[in-house]
Scaffold this motif. Structure first.
Motif, PDB file in Angstrom:
ATOM      1  N   LYS A 131     108.591   9.605  56.155  1.00 55.30           N
ATOM      2  CA  LYS A 131     109.680   8.808  55.689  1.00 55.30           C
ATOM      3  C   LYS A 131     109.729   7.600  54.619  1.00 55.30           C
ATOM      4  O   LYS A 131     110.519   7.824  53.619  1.00 55.30           O
ATOM      5  N   TRP A 161     111.179  13.271  60.171  1.00 51.06           N
ATOM      6  CA  TRP A 161     110.890  12.236  59.398  1.00 51.06           C
ATOM      7  C   TRP A 161     109.659  11.548  60.148  1.00 51.06           C
ATOM      8  O   TRP A 161     109.942  10.663  60.854  1.00 51.06           O
ATOM      9  N   ASP A 163     107.441   8.336  60.743  1.00 56.41           N
ATOM     10  CA  ASP A 163     107.391   7.133  60.330  1.00 56.41           C
ATOM     11  C   ASP A 163     106.423   6.263  60.851  1.00 56.41           C
ATOM     12  O   ASP A 163     106.349   5.148  60.644  1.00 56.41           O
TER      13      ASP A 163
END
Length: 257
Positions: A131, A161, A163
């Motif tokens: 991300k 995503w 992260d």
């Protein structure tokens, strides 16, 4: 196969050709048979552009997506290369992205023939993207990113995503953010049946770089890249990893032992 036979993952390099790149960050096709590197601007690097497909028992995994060039018929070169390898592009289940520089992420999406719309190149696959790398690439960025290539991913429902700094994807795939070649660059390990395939992206782009201790000016943190390569090579020898080298002209796949 009998029980004591190891079924190895299938690994296929999907070469898009050889290129030189200099300070301009433009990839210029290079014919290794007929051209001399000396004829290119001083400081030009000679690289292969080479996504990989790894076939496991449950997945067809694409690692990085090349430059995103299309052939005269408007077909994505990456799709053409997959088909030549006997793999339908629609059957790819996972797309792992090390980082989003244009030579790695150009093929995440593609344009229609008159350049009026962009489409997700692998609509049936799940894309795994860091991300913070995406936010950087579409925010401040640099000449190495083409935001329009990757922006459609923002609205694609099948992006995971990532992260965190490290973690596991769906069992058997591990990722780790190194922040070495680019600020949020990540690397991947795919493990099945005691076999480990390692993709170091641009932290570990060529076999030669694994064996020599050199710091590259084009890396975000060249010293960290060098130290990581050294550590990975030692661990790989102990554990018998297979390396995939995205920019290596002669040795795309290399087994450490």
């Amino acid at each position: 196969a009998t029980l004591n036979q190891t079924i190895f993952m299938q690994i296929i390099p999907l070469s898009e050709g050889s290129f030189t790149i200099d300070q301009s960050k433009v990839f210029v096709p290079f014919n290794t048979q007929t051209e001399a590197l000396q004829s290119r601007p001083v400081g030009s690097l000679l690289v292969e552009i080479q996504p990989f497909v790894v076939v496991t028992k449950k997945d067809i995994i694409l690692i990085d997506t090349g430059l995103g060039y299309t052939n005269p018929a408007g077909q994505l070169q990456l799709h053409e290369n997959l088909e030549k390898a006997g793999i339908k592009p629609a059957s790819v289940t996972k797309v792992l992205m090390s980082h989003l520089h244009k030579d790695h992420a150009g093929g995440t999406t593609f344009s229609n023939i008159d350049n009026t719309a962009r489409y997700i190149s692998f609509p049936y696959a799940t894309y795994y993207i860091q991300k913070r790398e995406f936010e950087f690439a579409t925010g401040i960025g640099s000449a190495s990113y083409i935001p329009s290539d990757i922006l459609p991913l923002q609205d694609f429902s099948k992006v995971v995503w990532l992260d965190s700094d490290e973690g596991e994807i769906d069992g058997g795939i591990k990722f780790q953010v190194t922040g070495a070649h680019s600020k949020f660059h990540q690397v991947f390990w795919i493990t099945e049946d005691n076999q480990t395939v390692f993709f170091g992206g641009d932290d570990a782009p060529q076999l030669q770089q694994m064996k020599s201790r050199f710091v590259a000016k084009y890396d975000y943190d060249g010293k960290k890249c060098m130290e990581l390569r050294h550590a990975w090579l030692e661990k790989a020898k102990q554990e018998g990893w297979t390396f995939l080298f995205y920019h290596d002209i002669k040795t795309p796949i290399w087994a450490a032992h």
